[in-house]
Write a protein that holds these residues in place. Structure first.
Motif, PDB file in Angstrom:
ATOM      1  N   MET A 263      34.982  43.533  31.729  1.00  0.00           N
ATOM      2  CA  MET A 263      35.460  42.832  32.916  1.00  0.00           C
ATOM      3  C   MET A 263      35.476  43.706  34.155  1.00  0.00           C
ATOM      4  O   MET A 263      36.032  43.311  35.185  1.00  0.00           O
ATOM      5  CB  MET A 263      36.870  42.280  32.667  1.00  0.00           C
ATOM      6  N   TYR A 264      34.865  44.899  34.090  1.00  0.00           N
ATOM      7  CA  TYR A 264      35.020  45.827  35.200  1.00  0.00           C
ATOM      8  C   TYR A 264      34.404  45.338  36.501  1.00  0.00           C
ATOM      9  O   TYR A 264      34.849  45.709  37.581  1.00  0.00           O
ATOM     10  CB  TYR A 264      34.490  47.232  34.818  1.00  0.00           C
ATOM     11  N   TYR A 265      33.365  44.494  36.411  1.00  0.00           N
ATOM     12  CA  TYR A 265      32.792  43.991  37.662  1.00  0.00           C
ATOM     13  C   TYR A 265      33.807  43.156  38.410  1.00  0.00           C
ATOM     14  O   TYR A 265      33.877  43.196  39.638  1.00  0.00           O
ATOM     15  CB  TYR A 265      31.518  43.177  37.393  1.00  0.00           C
ATOM     16  N   ARG A 266      34.638  42.399  37.677  1.00  0.00           N
ATOM     17  CA  ARG A 266      35.653  41.591  38.350  1.00  0.00           C
ATOM     18  C   ARG A 266      36.912  42.378  38.678  1.00  0.00           C
ATOM     19  O   ARG A 266      37.594  42.088  39.635  1.00  0.00           O
ATOM     20  CB  ARG A 266      36.002  40.356  37.506  1.00  0.00           C
ATOM     21  N   SER A 267      37.240  43.395  37.867  1.00  0.00           N
ATOM     22  CA  SER A 267      38.482  44.102  38.148  1.00  0.00           C
ATOM     23  C   SER A 267      38.296  45.212  39.180  1.00  0.00           C
ATOM     24  O   SER A 267      39.238  45.562  39.880  1.00  0.00           O
ATOM     25  CB  SER A 267      39.073  44.689  36.865  1.00  0.00           C
ATOM     26  N   ARG A 268      37.081  45.745  39.311  1.00  0.00           N
ATOM     27  CA  ARG A 268      36.880  46.856  40.249  1.00  0.00           C
ATOM     28  C   ARG A 268      36.023  46.451  41.446  1.00  0.00           C
ATOM     29  O   ARG A 268      36.159  47.023  42.514  1.00  0.00           O
ATOM     30  CB  ARG A 268      36.215  48.060  39.549  1.00  0.00           C
ATOM     31  N   GLY A 269      35.103  45.520  41.274  1.00  0.00           N
ATOM     32  CA  GLY A 269      34.266  45.094  42.391  1.00  0.00           C
ATOM     33  C   GLY A 269      33.021  45.963  42.545  1.00  0.00           C
ATOM     34  O   GLY A 269      32.970  47.099  42.077  1.00  0.00           O
ATOM     35  N   GLU A 270      32.028  45.419  43.251  1.00  0.00           N
ATOM     36  CA  GLU A 270      30.722  46.074  43.306  1.00  0.00           C
ATOM     37  C   GLU A 270      30.752  47.409  44.036  1.00  0.00           C
ATOM     38  O   GLU A 270      30.199  48.400  43.552  1.00  0.00           O
ATOM     39  CB  GLU A 270      29.715  45.135  43.985  1.00  0.00           C
ATOM     40  N   HIS A 271      31.420  47.469  45.206  1.00  0.00           N
ATOM     41  CA  HIS A 271      31.407  48.719  45.977  1.00  0.00           C
ATOM     42  C   HIS A 271      32.061  49.844  45.190  1.00  0.00           C
ATOM     43  O   HIS A 271      31.557  50.967  45.147  1.00  0.00           O
ATOM     44  CB  HIS A 271      32.108  48.536  47.322  1.00  0.00           C
TER      45      HIS A 271
ATOM     46  N   ASN C 284      44.756  42.064  37.080  1.00  0.00           N
ATOM     47  CA  ASN C 284      44.951  41.261  35.880  1.00  0.00           C
ATOM     48  C   ASN C 284      43.670  41.054  35.076  1.00  0.00           C
ATOM     49  O   ASN C 284      43.717  40.395  34.037  1.00  0.00           O
ATOM     50  CB  ASN C 284      45.582  39.911  36.227  1.00  0.00           C
ATOM     51  N   PHE C 285      42.559  41.639  35.544  1.00  0.00           N
ATOM     52  CA  PHE C 285      41.349  41.604  34.740  1.00  0.00           C
ATOM     53  C   PHE C 285      41.246  42.819  33.829  1.00  0.00           C
ATOM     54  O   PHE C 285      40.228  43.040  33.172  1.00  0.00           O
ATOM     55  CB  PHE C 285      40.106  41.491  35.640  1.00  0.00           C
ATOM     56  N   ASP C 286      42.312  43.646  33.783  1.00  0.00           N
ATOM     57  CA  ASP C 286      42.433  44.687  32.761  1.00  0.00           C
ATOM     58  C   ASP C 286      43.350  44.141  31.684  1.00  0.00           C
ATOM     59  O   ASP C 286      44.425  43.629  32.005  1.00  0.00           O
ATOM     60  CB  ASP C 286      43.075  45.951  33.348  1.00  0.00           C
ATOM     61  N   PRO C 287      42.962  44.247  30.390  1.00  0.00           N
ATOM     62  CA  PRO C 287      43.848  43.733  29.343  1.00  0.00           C
ATOM     63  C   PRO C 287      45.186  44.475  29.341  1.00  0.00           C
ATOM     64  O   PRO C 287      45.233  45.652  29.680  1.00  0.00           O
ATOM     65  CB  PRO C 287      43.081  44.020  28.053  1.00  0.00           C
ATOM     66  N   ALA C 288      46.257  43.790  28.958  1.00  0.00           N
ATOM     67  CA  ALA C 288      47.594  44.383  28.971  1.00  0.00           C
ATOM     68  C   ALA C 288      47.631  45.659  28.142  1.00  0.00           C
ATOM     69  O   ALA C 288      47.083  45.732  27.044  1.00  0.00           O
ATOM     70  CB  ALA C 288      48.615  43.381  28.428  1.00  0.00           C
ATOM     71  N   ASP C 289      48.275  46.684  28.697  1.00  0.00           N
ATOM     72  CA  ASP C 289      48.421  47.953  27.977  1.00  0.00           C
ATOM     73  C   ASP C 289      49.829  48.455  28.221  1.00  0.00           C
ATOM     74  O   ASP C 289      50.153  48.936  29.310  1.00  0.00           O
ATOM     75  CB  ASP C 289      47.383  48.961  28.494  1.00  0.00           C
ATOM     76  N   GLY C 290      50.668  48.336  27.191  1.00  0.00           N
ATOM     77  CA  GLY C 290      52.073  48.716  27.311  1.00  0.00           C
ATOM     78  C   GLY C 290      52.288  50.201  27.530  1.00  0.00           C
ATOM     79  O   GLY C 290      53.393  50.610  27.871  1.00  0.00           O
ATOM     80  N   LEU C 291      51.216  51.007  27.369  1.00  0.00           N
ATOM     81  CA  LEU C 291      51.384  52.452  27.525  1.00  0.00           C
ATOM     82  C   LEU C 291      50.790  52.959  28.827  1.00  0.00           C
ATOM     83  O   LEU C 291      50.674  54.159  29.036  1.00  0.00           O
ATOM     84  CB  LEU C 291      50.733  53.178  26.344  1.00  0.00           C
ATOM     85  N   LYS C 292      50.396  52.025  29.710  1.00  0.00           N
ATOM     86  CA  LYS C 292      49.790  52.473  30.973  1.00  0.00           C
ATOM     87  C   LYS C 292      50.230  51.552  32.102  1.00  0.00           C
ATOM     88  O   LYS C 292      49.838  50.396  32.146  1.00  0.00           O
ATOM     89  CB  LYS C 292      48.270  52.454  30.826  1.00  0.00           C
ATOM     90  N   THR C 293      51.040  52.068  33.019  1.00  0.00           N
ATOM     91  CA  THR C 293      51.461  51.254  34.161  1.00  0.00           C
ATOM     92  C   THR C 293      50.392  51.324  35.250  1.00  0.00           C
ATOM     93  O   THR C 293      49.924  52.409  35.575  1.00  0.00           O
ATOM     94  CB  THR C 293      52.779  51.788  34.740  1.00  0.00           C
ATOM     95  N   PRO C 294      50.022  50.176  35.836  1.00  0.00           N
ATOM     96  CA  PRO C 294      49.049  50.212  36.928  1.00  0.00           C
ATOM     97  C   PRO C 294      49.594  50.981  38.132  1.00  0.00           C
ATOM     98  O   PRO C 294      50.808  51.044  38.326  1.00  0.00           O
ATOM     99  CB  PRO C 294      48.854  48.739  37.295  1.00  0.00           C
ATOM    100  N   ALA C 295      48.686  51.536  38.946  1.00  0.00           N
ATOM    101  CA  ALA C 295      49.110  52.318  40.109  1.00  0.00           C
ATOM    102  C   ALA C 295      49.920  51.466  41.082  1.00  0.00           C
ATOM    103  O   ALA C 295      50.871  51.925  41.692  1.00  0.00           O
ATOM    104  CB  ALA C 295      47.889  52.908  40.813  1.00  0.00           C
TER     105      ALA C 295
END
Lengths: 347, 173, 404
Positions: A263-271, C284-295
């Motif tokens: 899903m990295y294309y959607r979570s991080r974006g192209e740039h 929210n396009f990263d799967p949930a990870d209880g051991l890693k808080t997003p920045a």
């Protein structure tokens, strides 16, 4: 009528203001903009990183009052300055070797030293499978390949992760292919055996440049290859165990398991992806991920693969959207005509 | 104000809205369709060489049990034309390949090695070793699924030439 | 047994049994709405349509969604978005509608505040509306948990932590809400239940109450004029549609509503197909990870103003301010001490109060999204204090208001 337009203008302005502040503005504040170097591997970003580090250390030294604190920072400045010189030397070496016209035939002979580890389905070396080099001449930039043979950790901008005690799995290459001519020849050879970049599919590009560390579940890609469908659960479990064992090796080498890229294309974006692939340190300072050295076209192929895994329906979405908007024009027109007919009696 | 014009504008809007509603219904219908991965899984390959004579092998295809029975030479010799027409011949051996669901109400009949027939426990129905119904209540023979012969592999779900021939001859079910 | 004659049409047959003609008269043809209104009066219908879109798209998502911590993320991002025919459409519609509904709710709310539609008999409309806001907020929060991405997990963690009530350290309550020490399978299942069944039922009930509360006081109008609906209705029915101050809900009000809805849907579908990032946050396009808080963790935009009232203060004071913010809007009919039902621009200082509040809420929203550092946390602090002062000042401002 004009009163309603005025009210509409007020509502729309406040909404757009809120949108601007919450989206483009806030996201700009949270994520610094990283400029692309258009996949020119000349070390400019690497050198700048160390220069900035030295500037910050100098500024920090000014804020300290105690002598021993100043001395500690001065020691770091000395280390980083040596580091800076090493990088400048390295990248000027690369530039010098790049100017040499390599001899592909001589390169083939020298390549024998590489073929010992680099072949199809080669086993892991120090945690990661060495890639097959049949497409390397097309997929990776010439300057990067030169740098990689000269000093893999410098070329990949992960030299901070290695030392005399902890060597890069490819560190022995410096004894086998070391002279300027040898390096130029081997790279010329790799370019001669590679197909044109147009023949390199997105799948091949991803698997070669990324797939040895990164899985892509939605494309059924694991670090040890595409996952087959098994008839018996036992075979499925056996494959999963093999995958986990390989992943443990990568984790030990990298420090943590490189994430699944589905899903990295959607979570991080192209740039972000473009600039990250070009130089991971620009977004994640201190990361263990090496620069992989793809050309601009190579990066395009990798990103095409990532779009396929994260958003394969984008074309259908654009097409459907076009028809929906055309329909909506008719809908608005019909609604307006009806409203006008009814309200002619009421005003 | 012209009554019919107002009526027209209202009907036009209603019509336009109905077109949108219809398009939505089409999308909704398609959302109910079986997923591509389900349809792709609708093919099962079976290695026929593992079958022993007169021993029923049960495989799974599209969630249903599939009976594969390798017939002995004696069994084949005793068969009539109708029965032989339903045989699948691979590598010289005759096989029964049929969906293992009784054509009465869908229970799975059991194979009786000694009698070389199938007996359904639910209501007592019987089929012979070619899957043809011999005792009521099942009204028709066991259904032969689409298949293709690929060397010594049977691919269930694909309509191969042998299957199409049997279909034309009307012996599938 | 009542006496039944032979009916001459389907309509008559149904009317004999279900009184549909009476229903049509009471709910539509003779449901009187003031004529002096503007397009803001259509926001209720826009909300109903948007809620309908959420229900329908939700039904199709429900066919494929798996409320299991190992399967949820893939059931949404692979099965629904990539495999199901038009699955991506339902997901985009649902996510965009869930965000845009709050824009419309806020416009609808501030319209009510601006025109004084919360007092002099309309208090229950206001209160039922605010309860709907609470219900929609709970629905949005529970729905956001379901994709089980990083933001789902950490928002769930942070918001349920609030219930420990600061220094009271009621961790037992937090664990009870979660059904576990951290957001896990039990948490996901119960928020799935809330999102799909319980809160929608509550919303449907509250909508009924909201509509019912409108009938006796009637819908307000642009000048807040009080007139005799019976007299105006007679004018209308006798043929003087131009002179009458009322219109019928069906088809007069409906026709104007539908035009506003049509314009709204153009904007809505543009967002669904091309500009949906604000409604589907990348984190929210990263799967949930209880051991890693997003920045960066932040709520959806419509909760930011509220979040920013919680943040600048120390733990306990922040919680008190936060609770104040949730409840204070509900008290509006009782804080406004002026008897005037009129648009704010005719109510002197109240107009200033209104626009200051709008700007303050936008500032709070913006600061709520930004990391709490440097000048942004200062601005956020002053904006939060302003909010509290505004509502404490309201009774005094309105008490001094001249009677119109």
């Amino acid at each position: 009528m004009f009163k309603e337009l005025k009210i509409l203008a007020v509502v729309v302005s406040f909404s757009l203001l809120t949108y601007y502040l919450v989206e483009p503005f806030a996201h700009g504040e949270m994520h610094a903009h990283v400029e692309s170097n258009h996949f020119q591997y000349d070390g400019s970003a690497d050198i700048e990183e160390v220069e900035v580090k030295i500037e910050n250390l100098k500024a920090e030294k000014e804020t300290k009052e105690k002598a021993e604190e100043k001395v500690a920072i001065e020691a770091s400045i000395v280390t980083e300055t040596a580091h800076l010189e090493a990088k400048k030397t390295f990248w000027s070496d690369v530039k010098r070797i790049s100017a040499i016209k390599g001899d592909a035939a001589a390169g083939e002979t020298a390549y024998a030293a590489c073929a010992g580890c680099h072949f199809k389905d080669a086993p892991a070396m120090g945690g990661v499978r060495p890639p097959e080099l049949n497409v390397a001449g097309a997929l990776y930039a010439k300057d990067y390949l030169i740098g990689l043979i000269k000093d893999p950790t410098m070329a990949s901008n992960v030299d901070h992760k290695f030392s005399a005690e902890r060597q890069h799995p490819m560190s022995s290459v410096v004894y086998m292919v070391s002279s300027d001519e040898d390096i130029a020849n081997v790279v010329a050879y790799l370019q001669s055996i590679a197909p044109s970049i147009d023949e390199v599919t997105p799948k091949i590009a991803f698997e070669n440049a990324c797939g040895r560390c990164h899985a892509n579940k939605y494309m059924k890609w694991t670090q040890i290859g595409t996952k087959p469908t098994f008839k018996y659960k036992k075979d499925d479990l056996a494959f999963q165990i093999k995958t986990i064992e390989y992943q443990d090796g990568v984790k030990a080498y990298m420090g943590k398991l490189p994430p699944d890229l589905s899903m990295y294309y959607r979570s991080r974006g192209e740039h972000f992806l473009e600039t990250f692939i070009e130089n991971p340190q620009s977004h994640l300072a201190g990361t263990a991920m090496p620069r992989v050295g793809v050309t601009a076209e190579g990066a395009e192929k990798v990103i095409e693969y990532l779009i396929e895994s994260a958003d394969p329906k984008h074309a259908e979405r654009n097409e459907t959207g076009k028809w929906v908007m055309i329909y909506m024009i008719f809908f608005v027109l019909a609604a307006y005509l009806w409203k006008r007919q009814i309200w002619k009696d009421l005003h | 104000m012209n009554e019919s014009r107002r009526g027209f504008a209202g009907k036009l809007f209603g019509g336009v809205a109905a077109v949108g509603g219809l398009a939505s219904l089409v999308a909704m219908k398609k959302t109910w369709d079986p997923l591509p991965s389900v349809k792709a899984a609708g093919f099962t390959s079976v290695d026929i060489t593992v079958c022993a004579e007169n021993e029923l092998v049960v495989e799974k295809w599209r969630g249903k049990p599939i009976f594969i029975l390798k017939k002995t030479a004696d069994m084949v010799a005793e068969q009539n034309e109708a029965e032989t027409a339903r045989d699948i011949i691979i590598d010289g051996s005759h096989y029964l390949v049929a969906i293992g669901l009784c054509t009465h109400l869908g229970c799975i009949p059991a194979y009786r090695n000694a009698k070389k027939d199938f007996k359904c426990a639910c209501h007592g129905g019987e089929f012979d070793s070619s899957g043809i119904n011999t005792l009521a209540p099942p009204p028709s023979p066991l259904v032969i699924p689409p298949f293709k012969v690929d060397g010594t592999t049977l691919v269930l779900g694909e309509e191969g030439p042998e299957y199409l021939k049997m279909k034309e001859a009307g012996v599938l079910a | 047994m009542a006496h039944f004659e032979k009916a001459n049409s389907i309509e008559e047959w149904l009317d004999q049994r279900l009184a549909i003609r009476t229903v049509k008269r009471v709910m539509s043809a003779e449901y009187w709405i003031p004529k002096d209104i503007n397009f803001l009066w259509a926001m209720g219908m826009v909300l109903a349509i948007t809620f309908g879109l959420l229900l329908v798209s939700g039904i199709f998502l429900l066919m494929y969604y798996q409320p299991n911590v190992d399967l949820a993320f893939d059931s949404v991002n692979y099965t629904i978005m990539q495999e199901v025919d038009y699955g991506w459409l339902w997901r985009h519609v649902h996510a965009v509608a869930a965000s845009v509904v709050f824009l419309i709710i806020y416009i609808h709310m501030f319209t009510g505040i601006y025109y004084g539609s919360y007092k002099k008999g309309r208090e229950m409309i206001w209160i039922s509306g605010m309860l709907l806001f609470v219900a929609f907020s709970a629905e949005a929060f529970s729905g956001y948990m379901l994709p089980w991405g990083q933001m789902s997990y950490w928002a769930g963690m942070v918001i349920t932590n609030l219930f420990s009530l600061g220094s009271l350290e009621m961790n037992g309550i937090v664990e009870w809400i979660r059904g576990d020490y951290v957001p896990a399978q039990a948490f996901l299942d119960r928020f799935f239940m809330l999102h799909v069944l319980l809160i929608p039922l509550a919303i449907l009930g509250l909508i009924g109450l909201h509509f019912g509360a409108l009938r006796i006081p009637h819908v307000n109008n642009q000048e807040g004029e009080e007139f005799d609906f019976a007299v105006e209705a007679e004018k209308y029915k006798s043929g003087d549609k131009i002179g009458a101050k009322v219109i019928a809900f069906g088809n007069d009000f409906m026709a104007k509503d539908m035009f506003v809805v049509a314009i709204y849907l153009v904007f809505f579908f543009y967002l669904v197909f091309w500009n949906y990032g604000f409604a589907m946050d990348p984190v929210n396009f990263d799967p949930a990870d209880g051991l890693k808080t997003p920045a960066h963790i932040y709520p959806e935009w419509y909760f930011l103003w509220s979040y920013e009232i919680l943040r600048p203060f120390s733990k306990d004071i922040g919680l008190i301010a936060f609770a104040f913010a949730q409840v204070i809007f509900m008290m509006l009919p009782f804080l406004d001490r002026s008897p005037n039902v009129a648009p704010a621009n005719r109510r002197g200082i109240f107009a200033i109060w209104f626009w200051v509040m709008i700007v303050d809420l936008i500032v709070l929203t913006a600061m709520g999204k930004l990391p709490p550092a440097g000048i942004y946390s200062d601005i956020g602090f002053y904006a939060a204090v302003t909010f509290i002062i505004l509502f404490i000042a309201l009774p005094f401002i309105t008490k001094l208001e001249k009677k119109l």
